[in-house]
Design a protein around this motif. Structure first.
Motif, mmCIF file in Angstrom:
data_model
loop_
_atom_site.group_PDB
_atom_site.id
_atom_site.type_symbol
_atom_site.label_atom_id
_atom_site.label_comp_id
_atom_site.label_asym_id
_atom_site.label_seq_id
_atom_site.Cartn_x
_atom_site.Cartn_y
_atom_site.Cartn_z
ATOM 1 N N PHE A 1 0.840 -1.208 0.000
ATOM 2 C CA PHE A 1 0.000 0.000 0.000
ATOM 3 C C PHE A 1 0.872 1.254 0.000
ATOM 4 C CE2 PHE A 1 -2.388 3.433 1.840
ATOM 5 C CZ PHE A 1 -3.650 3.286 1.317
ATOM 6 N N THR A 2 1.883 1.258 0.873
ATOM 7 C CA THR A 2 2.718 2.449 1.004
ATOM 8 C C THR A 2 3.490 2.716 -0.278
ATOM 9 O OG1 THR A 2 2.968 1.754 3.275
ATOM 10 C CG2 THR A 2 4.296 3.584 2.559
ATOM 11 N N ILE A 3 3.984 1.650 -0.913
ATOM 12 C CA ILE A 3 4.745 1.851 -2.148
ATOM 13 C C ILE A 3 3.828 2.399 -3.241
ATOM 14 C CG2 ILE A 3 5.868 0.633 -4.034
ATOM 15 C CD1 ILE A 3 7.268 -1.057 -1.940
ATOM 16 N N ILE A 4 2.611 1.840 -3.305
ATOM 17 C CA ILE A 4 1.719 2.273 -4.382
ATOM 18 C C ILE A 4 1.329 3.729 -4.206
ATOM 19 C CG2 ILE A 4 -0.594 1.996 -5.346
ATOM 20 C CD1 ILE A 4 -0.316 -0.940 -5.018
ATOM 21 N N PHE A 5 0.925 4.111 -2.988
ATOM 22 C CA PHE A 5 0.393 5.466 -2.834
ATOM 23 C C PHE A 5 1.404 6.455 -2.267
ATOM 24 C CE2 PHE A 5 -3.419 2.846 -2.930
ATOM 25 C CZ PHE A 5 -4.062 3.475 -3.972
ATOM 26 N N GLY A 6 2.472 5.967 -1.715
ATOM 27 C CA GLY A 6 3.440 6.876 -1.097
ATOM 28 C C GLY A 6 4.559 7.268 -2.036
ATOM 29 N N THR A 7 4.819 6.469 -3.076
ATOM 30 C CA THR A 7 5.929 6.799 -3.971
ATOM 31 C C THR A 7 5.451 6.856 -5.399
ATOM 32 O OG1 THR A 7 6.534 4.507 -4.302
ATOM 33 C CG2 THR A 7 7.570 5.620 -2.492
ATOM 34 N N ARG A 8 4.177 7.208 -5.543
ATOM 35 C CA ARG A 8 3.655 7.276 -6.906
ATOM 36 C C ARG A 8 4.375 8.366 -7.697
ATOM 37 N NH1 ARG A 8 -2.447 7.064 -8.742
ATOM 38 N NH2 ARG A 8 -1.933 4.923 -8.290
ATOM 39 N N ASN A 9 4.545 9.517 -7.064
ATOM 40 C CA ASN A 9 5.216 10.591 -7.794
ATOM 41 C C ASN A 9 6.262 11.230 -6.913
ATOM 42 O OD1 ASN A 9 3.554 11.598 -5.943
ATOM 43 N ND2 ASN A 9 2.225 12.685 -7.365
ATOM 44 N N LEU A 10 7.156 11.935 -7.562
ATOM 45 C CA LEU A 10 8.170 12.661 -6.818
ATOM 46 C C LEU A 10 7.725 14.103 -6.831
ATOM 47 C CD1 LEU A 10 10.710 11.819 -5.475
ATOM 48 C CD2 LEU A 10 11.958 12.423 -7.509
ATOM 49 N N ASP A 11 6.728 14.378 -6.033
ATOM 50 C CA ASP A 11 6.125 15.696 -6.075
ATOM 51 C C ASP A 11 7.077 16.717 -5.486
ATOM 52 O OD1 ASP A 11 4.488 17.808 -6.134
ATOM 53 O OD2 ASP A 11 3.102 17.105 -4.600
ATOM 54 N N ALA A 12 7.051 17.913 -6.081
ATOM 55 C CA ALA A 12 7.930 18.956 -5.553
ATOM 56 C C ALA A 12 7.514 19.370 -4.153
ATOM 57 C CB ALA A 12 7.917 20.170 -6.479
ATOM 58 N N ASN A 13 6.299 19.056 -3.740
ATOM 59 C CA ASN A 13 5.864 19.418 -2.391
ATOM 60 C C ASN A 13 5.784 18.227 -1.469
ATOM 61 O OD1 ASN A 13 5.487 22.126 -3.007
ATOM 62 N ND2 ASN A 13 3.590 21.580 -4.055
ATOM 63 N N GLU A 14 6.058 17.058 -2.012
ATOM 64 C CA GLU A 14 6.053 15.860 -1.185
ATOM 65 C C GLU A 14 4.693 15.649 -0.516
ATOM 66 O OE1 GLU A 14 7.537 12.615 -0.694
ATOM 67 O OE2 GLU A 14 8.909 14.093 -1.480
ATOM 68 N N ARG A 15 3.609 15.812 -1.277
ATOM 69 C CA ARG A 15 2.283 15.617 -0.695
ATOM 70 C C ARG A 15 1.631 14.392 -1.310
ATOM 71 N NH1 ARG A 15 0.930 21.662 -0.986
ATOM 72 N NH2 ARG A 15 2.039 22.365 0.845
ATOM 73 N N HIS A 16 0.865 13.715 -0.495
ATOM 74 C CA HIS A 16 0.261 12.456 -0.935
ATOM 75 C C HIS A 16 -1.237 12.507 -0.685
ATOM 76 C CE1 HIS A 16 4.374 11.761 0.449
ATOM 77 N NE2 HIS A 16 4.482 11.053 -0.648
ATOM 78 N N TYR A 17 -1.993 12.817 -1.728
ATOM 79 C CA TYR A 17 -3.426 12.981 -1.546
ATOM 80 C C TYR A 17 -4.108 11.676 -1.153
ATOM 81 C CZ TYR A 17 -2.638 17.475 -3.622
ATOM 82 O OH TYR A 17 -2.182 18.736 -3.847
ATOM 83 N N GLY A 18 -3.767 10.597 -1.868
ATOM 84 C CA GLY A 18 -4.424 9.326 -1.595
ATOM 85 C C GLY A 18 -4.192 8.876 -0.169
ATOM 86 N N VAL A 19 -2.935 8.964 0.274
ATOM 87 C CA VAL A 19 -2.605 8.500 1.616
ATOM 88 C C VAL A 19 -3.333 9.334 2.664
ATOM 89 C CG1 VAL A 19 -0.747 8.291 3.270
ATOM 90 C CG2 VAL A 19 -0.388 7.575 0.929
#
Lengths: 99, 894
Positions: free
Chosen positions: B174-192
């Motif tokens: 779960f964490t890999i799928i939703f936590g590292t989906r993108n390398l966002d410039a703000n490091e925010r994770h909407y799904g999580v």
């Protein structure tokens, strides 16, 4: 970037109020801390507290009621403050004298 | 009784539902509607990961063992959050201004972007979080075991371990799928964030449901409940004052220092005003979570046989009363608490491990540095995924090794004490400009050493790590070093003892270290910027003058942020400076901005190191320091009129300078052209004249005669071509040309251009993806083909690679159709990129080129007439030209 003149000494009453609200927001956790530490002054069952002559140990049910009432009071005060207190992200502390 | 299989089905269904929520939130964020994903309510609920399985199960066990002491764990955070105006607000502001990605990043960033401090904080955080992660695995496993034992057979160690392994693996996925989906410039994770907000509701609802059941269903109302409490073994107030105050402090400090809390509190914060709501709503949530703890504990003590595990009362009390449904709800609540904590903690820790340990090591191992290091993004993502697996693996390992024995509360407190060692460096860093990195390192190391010696190692029990002999008499008989009675002061509670000494000595070492050492210039700049974050958010600059080339910076930025985003940033900045194209001037402000963008992806220290490699140490000048030190100068500097005016003047001056440079270059080139055009005209004229003289004189064989006539003919052709080009250009420039609109497929145009460019065998290789070229264009196709022919012919003439190769890439960017022509040669230096589209401009000597330097100028004019543009695209590894056409001219083939 907006420039800033040196902060004025006297403020309009609205911004004066805003400043005192901020003071209240800073004070609130101190009040909370003190109230949460009050139970330590109570006579307890460990026998380590101040040996009052005929002090009955406080019952936990009463302690709970006291602590939760303080807690609710703090939440209510914080909620009240948060309505009037907005941290304007663009206004530096010296700039709150704007209309 | 409940069947265990039903429980498994419910748990799996719940997990599937979580995936669905996270996925839906990501979809919605991608579609741009982020409003309700980022509401104050969701923010407050996401803070509730403070309440882990330790709260859900452990608090009841804690209350059953030590009365009201469990409340300290919630009173501390309540005080801190209600006092948000003091610390939390500042942290959030700093987090946004400096693009902080984790607590290690904050410390490293404050103390001069020090890599070593980042590593240190990361190690402390991982060491402190590991027992805590193990605790979550243990609680989920134990709750499974409760249900498994109900049908009449108890779980053995192997089944427990198996369940823990499955849980850990599922969480990692779960964490890999939703936590590292993108390398966002703000490091925010909407799904999580959405998923944990949902879990926050589930666990609160579950605990309240059990509490309501106990008060009204078991005891028969609040009044009876009070009587029941008075009759229980925990009826009397018996709190030790030192523990009460110490634990309140500890939990309040932990709220600020726990990596997962920092993640939701600071990093995932989308709007500072959400704090105002959270300041009362989060304490209210904590209050609701702890309201029914004592009633459940008292009911458990009264109803269940002595010796039952009080940590599981939340499950076993409803079960013992035959409330299967309630027990399942309660199980889901506990499951939610554990999973949401593990997910966020793992994301936070893996960001720290990859940004502060893996990526710096990887960069260092590549001697070429950031410039030539390939796609950094892929490496960062891979590092993060591996770190997630690693962190969860450590938690599982701890669970296996420790055997899952100790009471939940004890493990939690050990973990808290470890992580609050960051507190002095953090608070000192954001409030005291005099703090230095040596001081921070000294404090962190001292505090952590005391924590390990006096609490962490003894927690495994005597003779496991520390021999009982040492526990009782100290190492080598040194009594004052006894782990649980440092300096000979015995009789303190072990946790209070560890907190007291570690905090005291940590803070002392931090302050003494800061006082006696001297900060580096960068530290002083960062210190001023962070401590005074509210006064001047624009901030002092870390880079003064720079030796870096904009193109090098672009190449690096493309590798971290991706080509599209990096090009957009560069283009925006260039536009702001009043320049066209992708290469802005490398001003200190721009380097600073770029560094912050990169920091959002790879952390401040790494970004700083990468930029530093390119800037080559030309960082802070004496003037910059004077500016920082001198407050008066700062006020002057931010005086808006002056600044606006000087920026305006600077822009004008830059535009003028640029125009002047262009004019000078052109004038030089025009002179060169005139002499060259006379040369160009004279050379063929000379040979025509001499050969025609020879022919006139006669007296030669027919074959020689034919040869000379051929030469005359060729030279005449060359003259004609030159004159044609000049004519063509002047027609285009004067706008006299009429466009002949036709419709045709891009692929055919490119085929035609490729055929007409006259490629020699063994010369230029052309690589195309014909699948992308199915666009249908409506424009002047002949003119467009002329542009393509010119670009292909140029590549053939100028590409100097041993195996020349030209890639033609078709794509879309910002509503335009773009066709990129990228060769693998040396490219064009930035000093020449300005002038290649001007007429008469030539970079090599004319002998090789055989043209008059008009091709690209003609191309530019044609593209302008067609409503598009042609530009040089820097940073592609060779010469690259981008032909853009308005989308109106194109439609995708059906």
């Amino acid at each position: 970037m907006a420039g800033r003149p040196p902060p004025p000494v006297f403020l309009a009453s609205a911004s004066y109020r805003q400043r005192r609200l901020r003071d209240a927001a800073r004070l609130l956790p101190v009040v909370g801390m003190v109230l949460f530490l009050v139970p330590l002054l109570w006579p307890d069952a460990t026998g380590l507290s101040i040996p009052l002559v005929d002090a009955e140990p406080v019952r936990n049910s009463n302690a709970m009621i006291y602590l939760f009432l303080v807690w609710i009071g703090l939440v209510a005060a914080a909620a009240l403050l948060s309505v009037f207190l907005r941290s304007d992200p663009e206004t530096p502390p010296g700039g709150e004298d704007r209309p | 009784m409940l069947s265990f299989n039903l429980l498994i089905v419910v748990a799996l269904g719940y997990v599937a539902f979580l995936f669905a929520i996270a996925f839906a939130a990501e979809r919605q964020a991608a579609n741009g509607s982020k409003a309700w994903l980022r509401s104050p309510l969701v923010y407050t609920l996401s803070l509730s990961i403070y309440c882990t399985a330790w709260t859900f199960y452990g608090a009841v066990g804690y209350a059953a063992r030590s009365g009201l002491e469990y409340l300290t764990i919630y009173l501390g955070p309540t005080v801190v959050v209600i006092g948000w105006w003091w610390v939390v607000r500042k942290l959030v502001r700093i987090g946004r201004a400096q693009r902080i990605t984790s607590i290690a990043d904050l410390i490293s960033s404050r103390f001069g972007k020090s890599t070593a401090l980042g590593v240190l904080v990361t190690i402390i955080a991982v060491a402190a979080a590991t027992p805590y992660l193990a605790l979550q695995l243990q609680s989920v496993t134990l709750s499974f075991a409760v249900f498994a034992s109900a049908p009449g057979h108890d779980w053995g160690a192997s089944e427990l371990n198996g369940a823990a392994l499955w849980v850990a693996a599922g969480l990692a996925i779960f964490t890999i799928i939703f936590g590292t989906r993108n390398l966002d410039a703000n490091e925010r994770h909407y799904g999580v964030v959405m998923a944990i907000a949902f879990e926050a509701v589930v666990k609160l609802f579950a605990l309240l449901a059990v509490g309501v059941f106990v008060v009204w269903g078991v005891a028969g109302g609040p009044g009876d409940m009070v009587k029941m409490i008075d009759a229980s073994p925990i009826a009397l107030w018996d709190q030790n004052g030192a523990r009460w105050a110490g634990l309140t402090f500890l939990s309040g400090a932990a709220l600020l220092c726990l990596p997962r809390m920092f993640q939701v509190l600071v990093v995932e914060n989308a709007d500072e005003s959400h704090l105002a709501t959270a300041s009362w709503a989060f304490p209210l949530y904590l209050l609701a979570m702890s309201l029914f703890v004592v009633p459940i504990a008292v009911a458990g003590l009264a109803l269940l046989p002595p010796g039952s595990n009080p940590d599981l009362f939340v499950l076993t009390v409803p079960l013992s009363q035959g409330q299967g449904g309630l027990a399942i709800l309660s199980f889901l609540g506990g499951f939610s608490s554990a999973t949401s904590m593990v997910i966020v903690a793992t994301i936070a820790l893996s960001t720290m491990v990859s940004n502060h340990i893996v990526v710096p090591l990887w960069l260092q191992s590549r001697s070429q540095g950031a410039m030539m290091s390939g796609d950094v993004r892929a490496v960062v993502l891979l590092a993060r995924r591996l770190s997630i697996v690693g962190v969860l693996g450590l938690g599982y390992l701890y669970y296996r090794v420790s055997g899952g024995g100790a009471a939940l509360a004890a493990i939690g407190l050990i973990s808290f004490t470890g992580v609050v060692q960051i507190l002095p460096a953090m608070l000192g860093g954001i409030f005291w400009r005099g703090a230095t990195r040596w001081g921070a390192a000294a404090g962190l190391i001292t505090g952590t050493a005391i924590w390990v010696w006096s609490l962490f190692l003894p927690s495994f029990g005597p003779d496991v790590v520390i021999p009982a002999q040492v526990l009782a008499h100290g190492p080598w008989g040194l009594g004052w070093l006894r782990p649980q009675a440092l300096f000979g002061i015995s009789g303190l509670d072990p946790v209070v003892h560890a907190v007291l000494w570690s905090m005291l000595l940590n803070a002392t070492a931090f302050m003494m270290g800061s006082i006696v050492t001297f900060p580096t210039p960068l530290e002083r700049l960062q210190g001023a910027q962070i401590v005074n974050v509210f006064e001047h958010s624009p901030g002092a600059r870390a880079w003064a003058q720079s030796a870096a080339e904009a193109e090098d910076l672009l190449i690096m930025a493309q590798r971290i942020l991706g080509p599209a985003e990096a090009q957009a940033i560069f283009q925006r900045e260039a536009l702001e400076q009043g320049k066209a194209g992708y290469l802005p001037d490398v001003t200190p402000g721009f380097v600073d901005l770029l560094e912050r963008e990169l920091a959002g992806s790879v952390g401040a220290a790494t970004a700083h190191a990468m930029i530093g490699q390119l800037i080559e140490g030309a960082s802070v000048s004496v003037e910059d320091l004077i500016r920082v030190a001198d407050e008066a100068a700062q006020i002057m500097e931010y005086s808006s009129r002056l600044e606006a005016k000087s920026a305006e003047q600077e822009r004008t001056a830059r535009a003028l300078r640029e125009a002047n440079a262009k004019l000078t270059a052109l004038s030089v080139q025009k002179d060169a052209f005139l002499s060259q055009i006379s040369h160009e005209l004279r050379t063929p004229m000379t040979s025509i004249r001499s050969f025609s003289e020879i022919l006139r004189d006669g007296d030669m064989t027919p074959s020689v005669q034919a040869k000379y006539a051929g030469i005359i003919h060729d030279e005449a052709l060359r003259l004609t071509r030159l004159l044609d080009d000049l004519l063509d250009l002047s027609v285009l420039e004067n706008g006299q040309v009429t466009l002949n609109r036709q419709t045709g497929q891009l692929r055919e145009l490119l085929d035609r251009a490729q055929g007409a460019a006259g490629l020699r065998a063994g010369g230029l290789t052309i690589r195309r993806r014909k699948g992308d070229e199915t666009l249908v264009l409506t424009t002047d196709l002949d003119r467009l083909t002329q542009v393509f022919i010119n670009l292909i012919a140029n590549a053939q003439k100028y590409c100097d690679a041993p195996r020349p190769e030209l890639r033609i890439v078709v794509g879309r960017a910002r509503g335009e159709v773009v066709v990129d022509f990228i060769d693998n040669g040396e490219g064009i230096g930035s000093e020449h990129q300005q002038v290649i589209f001007e007429k008469f401009s030539r970079l090599t000597d004319h002998g090789k080129a055989g043209g008059a330097g008009l091709g690209l100028a003609i191309c530019r004019e044609i593209m302008a007439r067609l409503g598009g543009s042609i530009a040089y695209l820097p940073g592609q590894g060779g010469a690259a030209f981008r032909v853009s056409l308005p989308a109106a001219a194109a439609m995708a083939a059906e």
